[in-house]
Write a protein that holds these residues in place. Structure first.
Motif, PDB file in Angstrom:
ATOM      1  N   ALA A  49       0.834  -1.207   0.000  1.00 32.60           N
ATOM      2  CA  ALA A  49       0.000   0.000   0.000  1.00 32.60           C
ATOM      3  C   ALA A  49       0.869   1.257   0.000  1.00 32.60           C
ATOM      4  O   ALA A  49       0.563   2.236  -0.685  1.00 32.60           O
ATOM      5  CB  ALA A  49      -0.929  -0.005   1.219  1.00 32.60           C
ATOM      6  N   SER A  53       0.856   3.959  -2.966  1.00 32.52           N
ATOM      7  CA  SER A  53       0.587   5.349  -2.607  1.00 32.52           C
ATOM      8  C   SER A  53       1.715   6.246  -3.108  1.00 32.52           C
ATOM      9  O   SER A  53       1.481   7.375  -3.557  1.00 32.52           O
ATOM     10  CB  SER A  53       0.444   5.480  -1.089  1.00 32.52           C
ATOM     11  N   ILE A  56       1.237   6.792  -6.842  1.00 27.32           N
ATOM     12  CA  ILE A  56       0.186   7.791  -7.057  1.00 27.32           C
ATOM     13  C   ILE A  56       0.725   9.195  -6.813  1.00 27.32           C
ATOM     14  O   ILE A  56       0.457  10.133  -7.572  1.00 27.32           O
ATOM     15  CB  ILE A  56      -1.025   7.524  -6.127  1.00 27.32           C
ATOM     16  N   ALA A  57       1.519   9.352  -5.744  1.00 28.04           N
ATOM     17  CA  ALA A  57       2.105  10.664  -5.443  1.00 28.04           C
ATOM     18  C   ALA A  57       3.031  11.112  -6.566  1.00 28.04           C
ATOM     19  O   ALA A  57       3.051  12.288  -6.946  1.00 28.04           O
ATOM     20  CB  ALA A  57       2.873  10.602  -4.123  1.00 28.04           C
ATOM     21  N   LYS A 103      -3.494  12.846   0.582  1.00 29.92           N
ATOM     22  CA  LYS A 103      -2.869  11.885   1.500  1.00 29.92           C
ATOM     23  C   LYS A 103      -2.062  10.791   0.789  1.00 29.92           C
ATOM     24  O   LYS A 103      -1.975   9.653   1.268  1.00 29.92           O
ATOM     25  CB  LYS A 103      -3.927  11.218   2.398  1.00 29.92           C
ATOM     26  N   SER A 104      -1.453  11.122  -0.353  1.00 29.42           N
ATOM     27  CA  SER A 104      -0.550  10.181  -1.012  1.00 29.42           C
ATOM     28  C   SER A 104       0.829  10.295  -0.362  1.00 29.42           C
ATOM     29  O   SER A 104       1.165  11.319   0.233  1.00 29.42           O
ATOM     30  CB  SER A 104      -0.457  10.484  -2.514  1.00 29.42           C
ATOM     31  N   ALA A 105       1.644   9.237  -0.500  1.00 29.62           N
ATOM     32  CA  ALA A 105       2.938   9.182   0.187  1.00 29.62           C
ATOM     33  C   ALA A 105       4.023   9.859  -0.651  1.00 29.62           C
ATOM     34  O   ALA A 105       4.487   9.308  -1.648  1.00 29.62           O
ATOM     35  CB  ALA A 105       3.324   7.734   0.472  1.00 29.62           C
TER      36      ALA A 105
END
Length: 283
Positions: A49, A53, A56-57, A103-105
């Motif tokens: 995860a 994430s 995605i960021a 809230k993406s990493a």
């Protein structure tokens, strides 16, 4: 009746706490506690995860690059080059707003965030480095995918050309190694400070203003952010024979280490030591 009185007292206490926060802001220890708690939550997320994430960021932060290139293509020839590069500060925050509120990493947001639970003795250095590795891998991969995507789409939309991508890339690459490294430390410092400031407020509008202010400074100053810079440098590597694979990798390595030093040490370590010193004095 006693239950109602208990509920009323609890409600009154919450109102007083909110009032205190509005009047004087959150206490230093409260902010530190929130940042450590948020860092602990990151450690609890599964590796797959975290990596996804991070991807995605890396994709979302690409919209900062998209805005920079479009902005440059629109004003090139109409505005003096130096002023044009400084003006990037106005559009640079777009991708950061998308990533942080979503809230993406993002690696540079995680540096001080993940360092604080380590400094507090809750997590090990190895655990932190493992998470950093997952986030960085995801961010870099997502950024490269976005570069290919926008590098194919934008010219066909008449937004900007390959020459624009090369110019923007050279804007971050054409520095001596020590300058680039110190610049990356500055960007990491600002991003670590951003994490700290975001935990001092809860309203969305205030958070957007803070993100815009801090990342706008990075864009205006031309400081080297490893994840946006990854896209900028890779775009130049892809589109120009004058940028080698080594140029790209050297930039990425220096920027990643510099950002890590700026976020984890300048912000994470120093902020924690301030609290620790104050606690020692009180005890």
């Amino acid at each position: 009746m006693k239950e109602e009185e208990k509920d009323q007292k609890e409600h009154q206490k919450q109102l007083e706490e909110k009032s205190d926060n509005i009047k004087g802001g959150k206490k230093y220890s409260d902010i530190l506690s929130r940042v450590i708690h948020e860092g602990e939550q990151m450690f609890a997320i599964k590796s797959k995860a975290i990596f996804l994430s991070g991807v995605i960021a890396g994709l979302e932060i690409g919209f900062s690059y998209f805005m920079i290139c479009t902005f440059y293509a629109l004003l090139d020839g109409h505005v003096e080059q130096n002023i044009l590069f400084k003006s990037f500060g106005f559009v640079y925050p777009i991708g950061f707003i998308l990533v942080i509120l979503g809230k993406s990493a993002l690696y540079t947001e995680q540096t001080s965030l993940l360092a604080l639970p380590v400094l507090n003795g809750q997590r090990s250095l190895l655990e932190m480095l493992r998470l950093w590795g997952l986030v960085i891998s995801g961010n870099v991969l997502g950024g490269i995918v976005f570069t290919f995507f926008i590098g194919i789409l934008a010219p066909n939309f008449g937004l900007f050309t390959s020459d624009t991508m090369v110019t923007v890339g050279h804007h971050v690459l054409d520095y001596e190694a020590w300058v680039l490294f110190l610049s990356a430390i500055t960007a990491g410092w600002l991003m670590g400070l951003l994490t700290w400031l975001l935990n001092s407020t809860e309203t969305t509008l205030t958070r957007i203003v803070i993100i815009f202010m801090i990342t706008g400074v990075i864009g205006f100053g031309g400081f080297h952010h490893s994840i946006v810079g990854n896209i900028e440098a890779f775009g130049a590597f892809w589109k120009s024979a004058s940028v080698s694979g080594w140029d790209y990798l050297k930039f990425l390595l220096l920027a990643l280490i510099g950002n890590g030093v700026g976020g984890a040490i300048v912000v994470g370590l120093f902020k924690y030591r301030i609290f620790e010193s104050n606690y020692a004095d009180e005890s």
